[in-house]
Design a protein around this motif. Structure first.
Motif, mmCIF file in Angstrom:
data_model
loop_
_atom_site.group_PDB
_atom_site.id
_atom_site.type_symbol
_atom_site.label_atom_id
_atom_site.label_comp_id
_atom_site.label_asym_id
_atom_site.label_seq_id
_atom_site.Cartn_x
_atom_site.Cartn_y
_atom_site.Cartn_z
ATOM 1 N N MET A 1 -39.500 -24.625 -14.212
ATOM 2 C CA MET A 1 -39.779 -24.802 -12.782
ATOM 3 C C MET A 1 -38.602 -24.434 -11.770
ATOM 4 S SD MET A 1 -39.942 -28.611 -11.009
ATOM 5 C CE MET A 1 -39.316 -28.579 -9.091
ATOM 6 N N LYS A 2 -38.775 -23.990 -10.737
ATOM 7 C CA LYS A 2 -37.494 -23.400 -9.965
ATOM 8 C C LYS A 2 -36.385 -24.393 -9.767
ATOM 9 C CE LYS A 2 -36.923 -20.285 -6.141
ATOM 10 N NZ LYS A 2 -37.394 -20.140 -4.569
ATOM 11 N N LYS A 3 -35.384 -24.049 -9.945
ATOM 12 C CA LYS A 3 -34.091 -25.359 -9.802
ATOM 13 C C LYS A 3 -33.722 -25.303 -8.250
ATOM 14 C CE LYS A 3 -33.922 -26.969 -13.570
ATOM 15 N NZ LYS A 3 -34.366 -28.444 -13.815
ATOM 16 N N TYR A 4 -33.435 -26.330 -7.709
ATOM 17 C CA TYR A 4 -32.842 -26.319 -6.333
ATOM 18 C C TYR A 4 -31.600 -27.282 -6.548
ATOM 19 C CZ TYR A 4 -36.865 -24.470 -4.189
ATOM 20 O OH TYR A 4 -38.032 -23.554 -3.925
ATOM 21 N N ILE A 5 -30.555 -26.697 -6.008
ATOM 22 C CA ILE A 5 -29.274 -27.283 -6.107
ATOM 23 C C ILE A 5 -28.946 -28.307 -4.782
ATOM 24 C CG2 ILE A 5 -26.758 -26.940 -6.465
ATOM 25 C CD1 ILE A 5 -28.496 -25.801 -8.643
ATOM 26 N N ASP A 6 -28.611 -29.396 -5.021
ATOM 27 C CA ASP A 6 -28.106 -30.213 -3.861
ATOM 28 C C ASP A 6 -26.596 -29.948 -3.705
ATOM 29 O OD1 ASP A 6 -27.312 -32.141 -2.452
ATOM 30 O OD2 ASP A 6 -27.299 -33.623 -3.761
ATOM 31 N N THR A 7 -26.401 -29.048 -2.506
ATOM 32 C CA THR A 7 -25.115 -28.672 -2.246
ATOM 33 C C THR A 7 -24.136 -30.018 -1.559
ATOM 34 O OG1 THR A 7 -25.818 -28.163 0.024
ATOM 35 C CG2 THR A 7 -25.870 -26.354 -1.668
ATOM 36 N N GLY A 8 -24.770 -31.162 -1.760
ATOM 37 C CA GLY A 8 -24.167 -32.303 -1.295
ATOM 38 C C GLY A 8 -25.009 -33.049 -0.147
ATOM 39 N N LYS A 9 -24.735 -34.513 -0.213
ATOM 40 C CA LYS A 9 -25.938 -35.307 0.405
ATOM 41 C C LYS A 9 -25.250 -35.510 1.997
ATOM 42 C CE LYS A 9 -27.845 -38.371 -2.629
ATOM 43 N NZ LYS A 9 -28.424 -39.827 -2.870
ATOM 44 N N LYS A 10 -26.265 -34.903 2.725
ATOM 45 C CA LYS A 10 -25.755 -34.979 4.462
ATOM 46 C C LYS A 10 -26.956 -35.682 4.860
ATOM 47 C CE LYS A 10 -22.889 -30.863 5.051
ATOM 48 N NZ LYS A 10 -22.942 -29.658 5.595
ATOM 49 N N ASP A 11 -26.781 -36.348 6.431
ATOM 50 C CA ASP A 11 -27.976 -36.811 6.952
ATOM 51 C C ASP A 11 -28.691 -35.662 7.811
ATOM 52 O OD1 ASP A 11 -25.796 -36.625 8.388
ATOM 53 O OD2 ASP A 11 -25.979 -38.457 9.470
ATOM 54 N N THR A 12 -29.934 -35.929 7.875
ATOM 55 C CA THR A 12 -30.741 -34.673 8.783
ATOM 56 C C THR A 12 -30.207 -34.657 10.316
ATOM 57 O OG1 THR A 12 -32.413 -36.208 8.954
ATOM 58 C CG2 THR A 12 -32.661 -34.239 7.147
ATOM 59 N N ARG A 13 -29.844 -36.000 10.727
ATOM 60 C CA ARG A 13 -29.429 -36.294 12.104
ATOM 61 C C ARG A 13 -28.162 -35.327 12.377
ATOM 62 N NH1 ARG A 13 -26.517 -41.705 12.791
ATOM 63 N NH2 ARG A 13 -25.894 -42.157 10.859
ATOM 64 N N SER A 14 -27.261 -34.929 11.270
ATOM 65 C CA SER A 14 -26.195 -34.196 11.666
ATOM 66 C C SER A 14 -26.804 -32.782 11.632
ATOM 67 C CB SER A 14 -25.094 -34.403 10.343
ATOM 68 O OG SER A 14 -24.592 -35.557 10.884
ATOM 69 N N GLY A 15 -27.653 -32.330 10.777
ATOM 70 C CA GLY A 15 -28.067 -30.855 10.860
ATOM 71 C C GLY A 15 -28.725 -30.887 12.367
ATOM 72 N N PHE A 16 -29.343 -31.877 13.123
ATOM 73 C CA PHE A 16 -29.611 -31.710 14.401
ATOM 74 C C PHE A 16 -28.611 -31.454 15.297
ATOM 75 C CE2 PHE A 16 -30.114 -34.208 18.210
ATOM 76 C CZ PHE A 16 -30.875 -33.260 18.898
ATOM 77 N N GLY A 17 -27.274 -32.096 15.051
ATOM 78 C CA GLY A 17 -26.184 -32.127 16.009
ATOM 79 C C GLY A 17 -25.974 -30.842 16.069
ATOM 80 N N VAL A 18 -25.666 -30.076 14.617
ATOM 81 C CA VAL A 18 -25.181 -28.897 14.552
ATOM 82 C C VAL A 18 -26.133 -27.935 15.091
ATOM 83 C CG1 VAL A 18 -24.510 -27.090 12.851
ATOM 84 C CG2 VAL A 18 -23.752 -29.372 12.673
ATOM 85 N N GLY A 19 -27.366 -27.927 15.111
ATOM 86 C CA GLY A 19 -28.586 -27.014 15.496
ATOM 87 C C GLY A 19 -28.435 -27.039 16.909
ATOM 88 N N LEU A 20 -28.292 -28.212 17.520
ATOM 89 C CA LEU A 20 -28.048 -28.605 19.006
ATOM 90 C C LEU A 20 -27.080 -27.545 19.670
ATOM 91 C CD1 LEU A 20 -29.331 -29.947 21.649
ATOM 92 C CD2 LEU A 20 -27.665 -31.702 20.898
ATOM 93 N N LEU A 21 -25.921 -27.791 19.041
ATOM 94 C CA LEU A 21 -24.541 -27.206 19.461
ATOM 95 C C LEU A 21 -24.961 -25.692 19.354
ATOM 96 C CD1 LEU A 21 -21.868 -27.248 20.383
ATOM 97 C CD2 LEU A 21 -20.768 -27.083 17.945
ATOM 98 N N LYS A 22 -25.320 -25.147 18.183
ATOM 99 C CA LYS A 22 -25.685 -23.594 18.151
ATOM 100 C C LYS A 22 -26.684 -23.060 19.245
ATOM 101 C CE LYS A 22 -24.845 -23.359 13.190
ATOM 102 N NZ LYS A 22 -23.978 -22.061 12.809
ATOM 103 N N ALA A 23 -27.846 -23.892 19.527
ATOM 104 C CA ALA A 23 -28.609 -23.366 20.402
ATOM 105 C C ALA A 23 -28.095 -23.668 21.803
ATOM 106 C CB ALA A 23 -29.830 -24.712 20.402
ATOM 107 N N GLY A 24 -27.196 -24.449 21.894
ATOM 108 C CA GLY A 24 -26.562 -24.669 23.384
ATOM 109 C C GLY A 24 -25.635 -23.366 23.591
ATOM 110 N N GLN A 25 -24.967 -23.027 22.490
ATOM 111 C CA GLN A 25 -24.083 -21.824 22.441
ATOM 112 C C GLN A 25 -24.849 -20.456 22.668
ATOM 113 O OE1 GLN A 25 -22.123 -22.689 18.892
ATOM 114 N NE2 GLN A 25 -20.346 -23.407 19.434
ATOM 115 N N ALA A 26 -25.972 -20.487 22.093
ATOM 116 C CA ALA A 26 -26.854 -19.207 22.042
ATOM 117 C C ALA A 26 -27.635 -19.092 23.449
ATOM 118 C CB ALA A 26 -27.961 -19.251 20.989
#
Lengths: 317, 283
Positions: A1-26
């Motif tokens: 089976m294909k292996k997936y590496i957990d690079t460290g637990k994070k909340d998805t809402r923080s992913g939104f926060g970073v995405g929002l900032l990047k979208a705002g910059q763009a």
């Protein structure tokens, strides 16, 4: 089976926060609105960098939806953020008229979705939001699975012209999708190829489905795992192709049975390719207080229950 | 060019004729509130707004914008838009018919020029208007955003959410209006919901509040003048137009019974006779 590496637990809402900032910059047309949940929605960085484009609405979600629609009409790309229940069920009619029917370019950022909101309990845990948003003509419904994908989905939502419902959550979960993988709206991602059973999962349940597939492999069952981060428009071709290959489908979601991804997939297969199915979801229940992991286990949404469901699906073939 | 009061009165008379003929042809619709807000909307579109039907676009860039929060008042809205040149007046005959651009409540989906946003589910338009006003502020677009609410509609809590928002965000480019006719479907407003003194409420909410006679063109003009003078104050303006439901036709005036009811053929004949013909002509 294909292996997936957990690079460290994070909340998805923080992913939104970073995405929002990047979208705002763009794109300077991006604006962010919240109903007194700036911190919970991780909008702080955006608000600090673009104070004029951050609009605090106070605890008044209905007005926030309408104001966002107005801003969108003038050419802005508004993201409105609150807890999932308060930007769906509480304001369903506002979203219906101002955003969906009005066809305004509003992005609904829906945090703390599902039971993994945890300790606050059932008033704050919506398991019905996908059903509500799916029912609206033209609404795009996204439910990315980890930090990276949520960040990318946020950027994709900003670029997409039209109403988008973007669902994510509070708990820290494994971060395993590529940081730089652009999010393609409407495209299913096959995470693991298999021939015995298909596991179609969305949101937090994707990682659990990968764990279930590993456990199944040890028992000689080859599970195909699909990350269905776009619930609407559903990637019907991917659903049909995988069902044809495996002949058994399990749909996993942190949402109730009624109107969720399970029924969406069942609708496609009933029409195109009737296939034995098993559903892993919150059934017809409200949530309750507890830690996210305890709740996922209690409501049967963890890897253990997903693997059991897969075996049931195989047995139905 | 600004219209005289006499010219406005003539247009308003024709608009009332349109309203009655539209609802009678459609055998449905809302004439009562349409007739109470006719004089205000006529003045707004023909004298006050910086608008141009030819260059109209939904994003409203470089022009004033208008939101009909009380979306059921489509008869007056469509008539005023048509008479102002947004689409042919003959199209008023399609009101509420299958396939029409003139939906029962305003829709942006049928390509009807002049409509900025869908409305109909009450209490939401003032929020949308506040969003437009904020958008104009961000764009440094100096034009105004107008919004017409009903007094019955103002029983919706969202109106007051929007009221708080507009003050907090200093939307002095927002001019809201309430058609204060004192009537709603089930009866007089004070007997249905006990809304109380709207002027006192809007003042308490922090708005520049103006009360004016909604059927006196001179008073309407002055109210708009005063409202526009609020630009730069950092405060939004609410004009409460005291009006009469069904105004202009004796058997329709002042009663809630004509909120959503349509005259019979002989009543229409009587009503049109009372209003009298105008040189503008029927559609």
């Amino acid at each position: 089976m294909k292996k997936y590496i957990d690079t460290g637990k994070k909340d998805t809402r923080s992913g939104f926060g970073v995405g929002l900032l990047k979208a705002g910059q763009a794109d300077k047309r991006v604006v962010a609105l919240t109903a007194d949940l700036k911190g919970s929605l991780k909008m702080d960085a955006f608000a600090a960098e673009f104070p004029e484009r951050f609009i605090q609405c106070g605890i008044a979600e209905a007005n926030m939806v309408g104001a966002a629609a107005g801003l969108a009409i003038t050419g802005k790309i508004p993201f409105i953020g609150s807890f999932a229940e308060f930007v769906t069920g509480r304001v369903y009619d506002q979203i219906r008229q101002e955003v969906a029917y009005g066809n305004t370019n509003v992005k609904i950022a829906s945090s703390h979705a599902g039971i993994t909101l945890g300790e606050d309990g059932a008033t704050h845990q919506t398991m019905e939001d996908i059903a509500l948003m799916r029912a609206l003509p033209g609404m795009v419904v996204l439910n990315p699975c980890d930090f990276n994908q949520t960040m990318q989905a946020t950027i994709a939502a900003a670029k997409y012209e039209g109403p988008v419902y973007l669902r994510f959550g509070r708990p820290s979960v494994p971060n395993f999708t590529p940081e730089d993988e652009p999010f393609e709206i409407g495209k299913a991602i096959v995470l693991n190829e298999g021939s015995d059973v298909t596991l179609i999962a969305t949101g937090h349940t994707v990682w659990e489905s990968l764990l279930a597939a590993e456990a199944l492999e040890a028992e000689g069952i080859k599970a195909e795992v699909i990350n269905m981060a776009t619930i609407k428009p559903l990637d019907e071709k991917a659903v049909i192709a995988s069902a044809r290959k495996t002949g058994a489908v399990v749909v996993v979601e942190e949402h109730n049975m009624a109107g969720g991804l399970g029924e969406a997939v069942a609708g496609v297969l009933a029409r195109e390719l009737p296939t034995p199915m098993v559903f892993v979801n919150g059934e017809d229940k409200f949530g309750q207080s507890g830690t996210p992991s305890a709740l996922m286990a209690a409501y049967g949404l963890d890897a253990l229950h997903i693997a059991e469901a897969a075996k049931k699906a195989v047995a139905k073939k | 060019m600004a219209k005289t009061n006499e010219e406005l009165k003539q247009i308003a008379t024709q608009v009332r004729r349109d309203i009655l003929r539209m609802v009678c042809m459609a055998k449905s619709g809302h004439p009562g509130g349409s007739m109470s807000s006719t004089d205000v909307l006529t003045t707004l579109y023909f004298n006050e707004m910086n608008q141009n039907p030819v260059t109209w676009r939904r994003d409203g860039k470089g022009q004033d914008m208008f939101i009909l929060s009380a979306g059921h008042m489509t008869p007056v809205y469509y008539s005023v838009l048509a008479r102002a040149g947004y689409f042919p007046v003959s199209e008023l005959a399609t009101f509420r018919q299958m396939g029409t651009r003139l939906q029962g409540h305003p829709s942006i989906r049928k390509g009807l020029p002049g409509i900025f946003q869908a409305s109909g589910s009450l209490g939401q338009g003032l929020s949308a208007a506040a969003g437009l006003a904020l958008g104009k502020k961000l764009d440094k677009d100096d034009n105004f955003v107008y919004c017409l609410c009903g007094d019955g509609e103002s029983e919706e809590g969202q109106i007051w959410e929007a009221g708080m928002f507009a003050v907090f965000h200093k939307l002095d480019n927002l001019i809201a209006m309430t058609d204060w006719n004192g009537k709603q479907i089930d009866g007089p407003v004070d007997q249905v919901a006990g809304e109380g003194d709207l002027a006192a409420k809007w003042e308490a909410w922090g708005w520049r509040t103006i009360v004016a006679d909604g059927h006196d063109f001179e008073a309407i003009r002055k109210a708009f003048e005063l409202a526009k003078a609020g630009k730069g104050s950092g405060i939004p303006t609410m004009i409460l137009f005291k009006s009469e439901m069904g105004h202009g036709v004796d058997f329709m005036a002042g009663t809630h019974k004509w909120h959503g009811s349509v005259p019979k053929p002989e009543q229409l004949e009587d009503a049109l006779k009372q209003l009298g013909e105008t040189p503008l002509g029927d559609f």
